[in-house]
Design a protein around this motif. Structure first.
Motif, short mmCIF file in Angstrom:
data_model
loop_
_atom_site.label_atom_id
_atom_site.label_comp_id
_atom_site.label_asym_id
_atom_site.label_seq_id
_atom_site.Cartn_x
_atom_site.Cartn_y
_atom_site.Cartn_z
N ALA A 118 6.65 20.02 88.88
CA ALA A 118 5.44 19.97 88.06
C ALA A 118 5.15 18.56 87.56
N CYS A 119 6.21 17.77 87.43
CA CYS A 119 6.05 16.39 86.97
C CYS A 119 5.97 15.40 88.14
N MET A 120 5.65 15.93 89.32
CA MET A 120 5.41 15.12 90.53
C MET A 120 6.67 14.43 91.04
N GLY A 121 7.83 15.02 90.81
CA GLY A 121 9.07 14.47 91.34
C GLY A 121 9.37 15.02 92.72
N LEU A 122 10.43 14.51 93.34
CA LEU A 122 10.82 14.91 94.68
C LEU A 122 11.64 16.20 94.64
N VAL A 123 11.20 17.20 95.40
CA VAL A 123 11.91 18.48 95.50
C VAL A 123 11.91 18.92 96.96
N VAL A 124 12.70 19.95 97.24
CA VAL A 124 12.67 20.59 98.55
C VAL A 124 11.82 21.85 98.43
N ALA A 125 10.77 21.95 99.18
CA ALA A 125 9.94 23.15 99.18
C ALA A 125 10.68 24.23 99.95
N CYS A 126 11.22 25.21 99.24
CA CYS A 126 12.09 26.19 99.91
C CYS A 126 11.77 27.62 99.45
N PRO A 127 10.75 28.26 99.96
CA PRO A 127 9.92 27.77 101.06
C PRO A 127 8.67 26.99 100.62
N THR A 128 8.32 27.01 99.33
CA THR A 128 7.14 26.30 98.85
C THR A 128 7.50 25.48 97.62
N CYS A 139 10.25 26.25 94.40
CA CYS A 139 11.31 25.32 94.80
C CYS A 139 12.60 25.41 93.99
N GLY A 140 12.56 26.02 92.80
CA GLY A 140 13.76 26.07 91.97
C GLY A 140 14.66 27.26 92.24
N ILE A 141 14.17 28.25 92.93
CA ILE A 141 14.88 29.52 93.08
C ILE A 141 16.13 29.40 93.95
N LEU A 142 15.97 28.85 95.14
CA LEU A 142 17.12 28.71 96.05
C LEU A 142 18.20 27.79 95.48
N PRO A 143 17.86 26.56 95.07
CA PRO A 143 18.92 25.71 94.50
C PRO A 143 19.50 26.28 93.22
N GLY A 144 18.68 26.95 92.41
CA GLY A 144 19.20 27.54 91.18
C GLY A 144 20.27 28.57 91.45
#
Length: 291
Positions: free
Chosen positions: A106-116, A120-125
């Motif tokens: 949300a703060c325009m940082g780099l993430v992995v879209a997994c799947p979007t 993005c926080g669900i899989l790594p979380g």
């Protein structure tokens, strides 16, 4: 070339080869990309590194997104969970990590879209909370991400991963299913159990609408990531205990597509209904538009 189009095919291929789902997906990807196994694994390892960095960045984030709707909740929960939380460490970390990554997005940082990006926080979380508490090495985490990728590929092929097409069930629901599958592989689940985990996770998100306030991937998206990460852990543990989904995973995926098709446009990322059109939602939208 070896390939798969359904969860049942993926499970069958793993069972017939006495292999894990991750190895099947890795092999298929190497053939498709015409790269070596080492190159494919290294590419996924780079994504794992991004996930870890986004978690650390989010936990230490004391700023807000441009809209001011999102920010600092991950840091707030990180501080809270070490003192007052009523949940176990894995669940606490899953919540914190999911919030962290989603806030970075949300703060325009780099993430992995997994799947979007919105999910993005669900899989790594889910995956990194389990792997940390159980001391799982990175090599095994990377393999579990291939399992998640395989599940996402099947959902994308037979349904959709887009909130604009299928509502949030397509984003957070799919991410939760992918995370459940990855966690189950980390815990030593069988291919069949992974299939049931996918079904259990996804079917309980059927019908979830996409109604972002002011059209931004912030409210309710960020906090929804935290809930979905925990949801994935529940699905994984149910499947590991031998609990099966009556409806097979491929049929759940097809049902999600049908539900998304029947869902009105106003509830598919258009911000024309739901939370986006509440009194507060409209006020926030107006405020943002006047920034």
């Amino acid at each position: 070339m070896t390939s798969f189009s359904t969860i049942s095919e993926l499970v069958s291929m793993a069972e017939e080869n006495c292999s894990s789902i991750s190895e099947i997906v890795l092999s298929c990807e190497a053939q498709k990309m015409q790269n070596s196994r080492k190159e494919i694994i290294e590419a996924m390892n780079q994504r794992l590194t991004v996930m870890k960095k986004s978690i650390e960045k989010g936990r230490k984030n004391y700023s807000y997104s441009v809209s001011k709707m999102v920010g600092m909740n991950a840091a707030k929960f990180d501080n809270f969970m070490n003192k007052n939380s009523i949940l176990g460490k894995i669940v606490e970390k899953a919540i914190c990590y999911a919030l962290s990554v989603s806030e970075v997005n949300a703060c325009m940082g780099l993430v992995v879209a997994c799947p979007t990006a919105g999910s993005c926080g669900i899989l790594p979380g889910a995956v990194l909370s389990v792997s940390e508490e159980m001391n799982v090495p990175d090599e095994k985490i990377v393999l579990s991400l291939f399992t998640a990728a395989g599940i996402g590929m099947v959902i994308g092929k037979n349904a959709t991963l887009s909130g604009a097409v299928g509502g949030c069930q397509a984003e957070c629901g799919s991410a939760s299913a992918m995370a459940a599958a990855a966690v189950l592989e980390l815990l030593g689940g069988t291919p069949s159990q992974i299939g049931h985990a996918v079904a259990l996770a996804l079917k309980n998100y059927l019908g979830l609408v996409c109604d972002p306030v002011a059209g931004l991937v912030e409210v309710p998206c960020v906090k929804r990531n935290a809930f979905a990460a925990v949801h994935a852990l529940v699905a994984a543990e149910l499947a590991l205990a031998g609990i099966e989904s009556v409806i097979p995973p491929d049929e759940v995926i097809l049902a999600s597509y049908e539900i998304g098709r029947l869902m009105p446009k106003s509830l598919k990322e258009t911000s024309e209904a739901g939370l986006a059109t509440t009194s507060t939602g409209r006020k926030v939208e107006s405020m943002i538009n006047n920034l």
